[in-house]
Design an enzyme around this catalytic site. Structure first.
Site, short mmCIF file in Angstrom:
data_model
loop_
_atom_site.label_atom_id
_atom_site.label_comp_id
_atom_site.label_asym_id
_atom_site.label_seq_id
_atom_site.Cartn_x
_atom_site.Cartn_y
_atom_site.Cartn_z
N LYS A 1 0.85 -1.20 0.00
CA LYS A 1 0.00 0.00 0.00
C LYS A 1 0.88 1.24 0.00
O LYS A 1 1.61 1.49 0.96
CB LYS A 1 -0.91 0.05 1.22
CG LYS A 1 -1.99 1.12 1.04
CD LYS A 1 -2.76 1.41 2.31
CE LYS A 1 -2.13 2.48 3.17
NZ LYS A 1 -1.98 3.79 2.52
N GLU B 1 10.38 1.15 10.15
CA GLU B 1 11.30 2.28 9.92
C GLU B 1 10.49 3.54 10.18
O GLU B 1 9.61 3.90 9.40
CB GLU B 1 11.85 2.25 8.49
CG GLU B 1 12.71 1.01 8.25
CD GLU B 1 13.26 0.92 6.83
OE1 GLU B 1 13.01 1.79 6.00
OE2 GLU B 1 13.97 -0.07 6.56
N CYS C 1 13.52 11.02 6.43
CA CYS C 1 13.58 10.63 7.85
C CYS C 1 14.97 10.87 8.44
O CYS C 1 15.12 11.00 9.64
CB CYS C 1 13.22 9.16 7.97
SG CYS C 1 14.24 8.13 6.89
P1 NAD Z 1 2.30 7.98 8.14
O1 NAD Z 1 2.61 7.19 9.36
O2 NAD Z 1 1.30 9.08 8.26
O3 NAD Z 1 1.78 7.06 6.95
C1 NAD Z 1 2.58 6.01 6.44
C2 NAD Z 1 1.68 4.96 5.82
O4 NAD Z 1 0.91 4.34 6.84
C3 NAD Z 1 0.69 5.50 4.80
O5 NAD Z 1 0.60 4.58 3.73
C4 NAD Z 1 -0.62 5.54 5.60
O6 NAD Z 1 -1.77 5.43 4.78
C5 NAD Z 1 -0.46 4.33 6.48
N1 NAD Z 1 -1.23 4.33 7.72
C6 NAD Z 1 -1.55 5.38 8.50
N2 NAD Z 1 -2.24 4.96 9.58
C7 NAD Z 1 -2.35 3.61 9.50
C8 NAD Z 1 -2.95 2.60 10.30
N3 NAD Z 1 -3.58 2.90 11.44
N4 NAD Z 1 -2.86 1.32 9.89
C9 NAD Z 1 -2.22 0.99 8.75
N5 NAD Z 1 -1.64 1.90 7.94
C10 NAD Z 1 -1.69 3.21 8.31
O7 NAD Z 1 3.70 8.54 7.63
P2 NAD Z 1 3.97 9.55 6.42
O8 NAD Z 1 3.50 10.91 6.85
O9 NAD Z 1 3.48 8.95 5.17
O10 NAD Z 1 5.57 9.53 6.33
C11 NAD Z 1 6.38 10.41 7.05
C12 NAD Z 1 6.98 9.71 8.26
O11 NAD Z 1 7.70 8.56 7.82
C13 NAD Z 1 7.99 10.56 9.01
O12 NAD Z 1 7.80 10.39 10.38
C14 NAD Z 1 9.33 9.97 8.59
O13 NAD Z 1 10.39 10.18 9.48
C15 NAD Z 1 8.99 8.53 8.45
N6 NAD Z 1 9.94 7.81 7.59
C16 NAD Z 1 10.86 6.97 8.18
C17 NAD Z 1 11.80 6.32 7.40
C18 NAD Z 1 12.84 5.42 8.02
O14 NAD Z 1 13.52 4.73 7.27
N7 NAD Z 1 13.00 5.38 9.33
C19 NAD Z 1 11.81 6.49 6.03
C20 NAD Z 1 10.86 7.34 5.45
C21 NAD Z 1 9.92 8.00 6.25
#
Ligand code: NAD
Length: 500
Positions: free
Chosen positions: A186, A262, A296
């Protein structure tokens, strides 16, 4: 070639890809451009029933041809997918730029390029995966041979973020598939376009139906939640916010599913007085403002030795103020828009909060005014703060925008303590020309990744991941191969002893 700000015409309707077919749904949501706010295309949202179909298809594919493929055949399939991405490179660039508003040059050099490299690297690394063997002699004299075999985990659910869409999806799909798993993926609701193209690439490459399934939608009450709660999913690999990770952890707890997380970061960069000054300034520009701070790994906390603090702040501010913000295809553009107008409101909320918390805004702090159509875009100014106490919210919470705070420090122990004083533990950067110091300090940071005199330099064989709120587990190279494999130990008696 399509223009950089629109989606290719074939992506005006973005469908799910389940069991080798593109599937329409009744419920649709708009994919909006962060550059002008207009609707780029409509996304067909998957409900729990379609997620169930995708999981069932993935399960059948495990037992079908994919399950019988040798690792060489799986590697060839992944290389074919990479070939399609190479051939349709411009469409992928257009999709990624339209959804994210990032500079074209970045989409070429980082996002789509890494999409290809991720698939090819894991296709090749997977062939090197091997088991262990142990020869054992018990006190009774009996000899044993223990050896391990690797098997796929099964159906892997991959839930991806918006900040590096194609890079994130292929970073998971490469290792998961080479290990023989099948997937339901997804993408973020913010970035459905390159994901839809990736499904087309799997289709065009002739990967058997059900191996790679794509479902569009949101988290709670939508496709994301349905994936985490589905009993047929064996493992969840998630990249996103730490809070979302915590919610997913609860959802998968009953099924005791394997997880790899991550998550967010509030990363630090440390500039010692003996650092190459100009290299450190350029390094912090990159580590704080690449992808408008939406990586991130970006440094939002920068600690600079007091003896060079004022000079460093002045040099960094001058460079930051000169960074070109604008359309993806402008000459010399460094920063595009943020991912959405909604995310811009969040980042601007932190810009206002920093001032309330007593920050000095050295440069930036608001929205750029272009006086033309760019004023419709979700742009913000790259921003530098000083003067915040370590316990300010802006020093502790991830902004995920183009901003860093500079603090002076006096000695090594003090700066190590302050870097580690964070709920997050993803990455850190050290700028120094003292080799001993570089090694000494790096190992004291409570993070998963440390860069010395560089940032975001990646060898995909190395472990990647975070500690504390920044994640669970490591991926990359053999760490990915280990996560995406089930290991069975087989213990064989060399002499069969008569029962006592
Ligand atoms: P997010 O957590 O809002 O969403 C990520 C994904 O999770 C999306 O596809 C969303 O639809 C889904 N999602 C949201 N709630 C959910 C639930 N309850 N159940 C299942 N799926 C759900 O994150 P974002 O805003 O898309 O991304 C930014 C964040 O990602 C930042 O905090 C960033 O630091 C982190 N990030 C971390 C890494 C790493 O390698 N550590 C890499 C990239 C991004």
């Amino acid at each position: 070639m399509p223009t950089p700000f629109d989606l290719p015409p074939t992506l005006r309707e973005m469908r799910n890809y389940v069991d080798g077919e593109f599937v329409s749904t009744e419920r649709r949501f708009p994919d909006r451009s962060p550059l002008h706010g207009q609707v780029l295309g409509m996304v067909h949202e998957a409900d729990a029933a379609l997620v169930d179909r995708a999981v069932q298809a993935a399960r059948r594919a495990l037992e079908g041809p994919w399950g019988r493929f040798s690792v060489d055949e799986r590697a060839r399939a992944l290389h074919r997918v990479a070939d399609v991405i190479e051939r349709r490179f411009d469409e992928f660039i257009a999709a990624e730029v339209a959804d994210t508003g990032r500079p074209l040059a970045q989409a070429r050099a980082l996002d789509v390029y890494r999409g290809i490299v991720n698939l090819r690297t894991f296709a090749d690394l997977g062939k090197l995966a091997h088991g262990d063997s142990f020869e054992t002699r018990l006190a009774s004299g009996q000899e044993l041979l223990n050896y391990t075999v690797r098997k796929p985990l099964g159906v892997v659910a991959s839930i991806c973020p918006w900040n590096l869409p194609l890079l994130s999806m292929t970073w998971k799909a490469g290792p998961a598939l080479i290990c023989g798993n099948t997937m339901v993926v997804k993408p973020s609701e913010e970035t459905p376009a390159s994901a839809t193209l990736l499904a087309e690439a799997f289709h065009e490459a002739g990967v058997p139906p059900g191996v790679f399934n794509l479902v569009h939608g949101f988290g709670p009450g939508s496709a994301g939640e349905a994936m985490t709660r589905h009993p047929g999913v064996d493992a969840v690999t998630f990249t996103g916010e730490s809070r979302t990770g915590a919610t997913i952890m609860k959802a998968v707890a009953d099924g005791v599913k394997e997880i790899s997380f991550e998550l967010g970061g509030k990363n630090a960069a440390v500039v010692f007085a003996d650092a190459d000054f100009d290299a450190a300034v350029e390094g912090v520009i990159r580590s704080s403002f690449t992808n408008a701070g939406q990586v991130c790994l970006c440094s939002e906390r920068v600690y600079v030795h007091r003896s060079i603090f004022d000079r460093f702040v002045a040099a960094l501010a001058a460079r930051t103020a000169a960074l070109k913000v604008g359309w993806p295809d402008e000459d010399g553009v460094f920063m595009g828009s943020l991912i959405s107008h909604e995310h811009r409101d969040k980042v601007l909320g932190y810009y206002a909060l920093a001032v309330e918390e007593g920050a000095t805004v050295v440069t930036g702090g608001g929205v750029p005014h272009f006086g033309d159509a760019r004023d419709q875009g979700a742009f913000v100014q790259p921003t530098i703060w000083t003067g915040l106490p370590d316990d300010a919210r802006c020093m502790r919470e991830e902004v995920f925008g183009p901003v860093c705070h500079l603090s002076p420090f006096d000695d090594e122990d003090e700066v190590v303590r302050r870097v580690n004083d964070s709920a997050y533990g993803l990455a850190a950067c050290v700028w120094t020309s003292d080799l001993s110091r570089a090694h000494r300090v790096s190992r004291r940071f409570h993070v998963g990744i440390v860069w010395v005199n560089t940032w975001f330099s990646r060898d995909l064989r190395t472990p990647f991941g975070g500690s504390k709120l920044s994640g669970i587990g490591r991926e990359g190279g053999r760490y990915s191969l280990d996560f995406y494999s089930e290991t069975t130990n087989i213990c064989v008696a060399i002499q069969v002893l008569a029962a006592a």
